[in-house]
Write an enzyme that holds these catalytic residues in place. Structure first.
Site, PDB file in Angstrom:
ATOM      1  N   CYS A  82       0.728  -1.265   0.092  1.00 16.09           N
ATOM      2  CA  CYS A  82      -0.075   0.054  -0.084  1.00 16.09           C
ATOM      3  C   CYS A  82       0.768   1.347  -0.003  1.00 16.09           C
ATOM      4  O   CYS A  82       1.819   1.281   0.918  1.00 16.09           O
ATOM      5  CB  CYS A  82      -0.889   0.023   1.366  1.00 16.09           C
ATOM      6  SG  CYS A  82      -1.743   1.590   1.538  1.00 16.09           S
ATOM      7  N   CYS A 153      -8.105  -5.789  -9.367  1.00 17.32           N
ATOM      8  CA  CYS A 153      -7.835  -4.640  -9.984  1.00 17.32           C
ATOM      9  C   CYS A 153      -7.356  -3.389  -9.552  1.00 17.32           C
ATOM     10  O   CYS A 153      -8.300  -2.515  -8.831  1.00 17.32           O
ATOM     11  CB  CYS A 153      -8.901  -4.357 -11.121  1.00 17.32           C
ATOM     12  SG  CYS A 153      -8.627  -3.268 -12.556  1.00 17.32           S
TER      13      CYS A 153
END
Length: 163
Positions: A82, A153
């Site tokens: 992240c 995605c």
């Protein structure tokens, strides 16, 4: 169509626009609910920490332009993290070319993300957010390769790569 039908349709359209506007003004992104995630920063801190593109995606649930992420062509062994908090999210061994223009994976690392219903823009999707900071990473779909059949995605600007 007579005048009465036209006025009725126009009234329904006006009401729909008002309601949509109210929703847009009051709807909070699932990417940044207060008090839920272990890593939290003020909006000003997030803006200072992230690039404008990463902030728009991670904190405002935006979407990057397809085929623009350098991570789309990242094929080395390693992990995708992240970009908001560095939580490891995807193993490069699960990355595949989905031909969608966004980095795609068929599996997420354990406890790395939270999946949430996303009904924005009149569609039913599943949003994927970081389990540590709540940053919006992308969406998951049921049209991926085996063994999972999933396609995570992801927005490239919401991720970093480390080999």
């Amino acid at each position: 169509m007579d005048r009465r039908e036209f006025m009725g349709m126009a009234s329904v359209g006006a009401v729909a626009l008002v309601l949509a506007g109210r929703y847009a003004l009051t709807h909070k992104s699932a990417a940044s609910p207060a008090g839920v995630f272990p890593i939290q920063h003020s909006d000003a801190q997030w803006q200072k920490m992230l690039s404008p593109a990463s902030y728009r995606v991670l904190r405002q649930a935006g979407t990057e332009t397809p085929f623009t992420s350098p991570l789309l062509n990242e094929h080395r062994k390693g992990f995708f993290h992240c970009a908001g908090c560095s939580k490891q999210a995807f193993d490069s061994a699960t990355k595949f070319d989905s031909h969608t223009g966004w980095p795609s994976f068929w599996q997420v690392l354990p406890n790395a993300v939270i999946r949430r219903p996303d009904h924005s823009f009149g569609s039913n999707r599943t949003e994927v957010v970081c389990s540590d900071c709540g940053g919006h990473l992308g969406h998951v779909f049921n049209d991926g390769p085996q063994p999972t059949g999933l396609r995570f995605c992801m927005n490239g600007v919401a991720l970093t790569f480390r080999s």
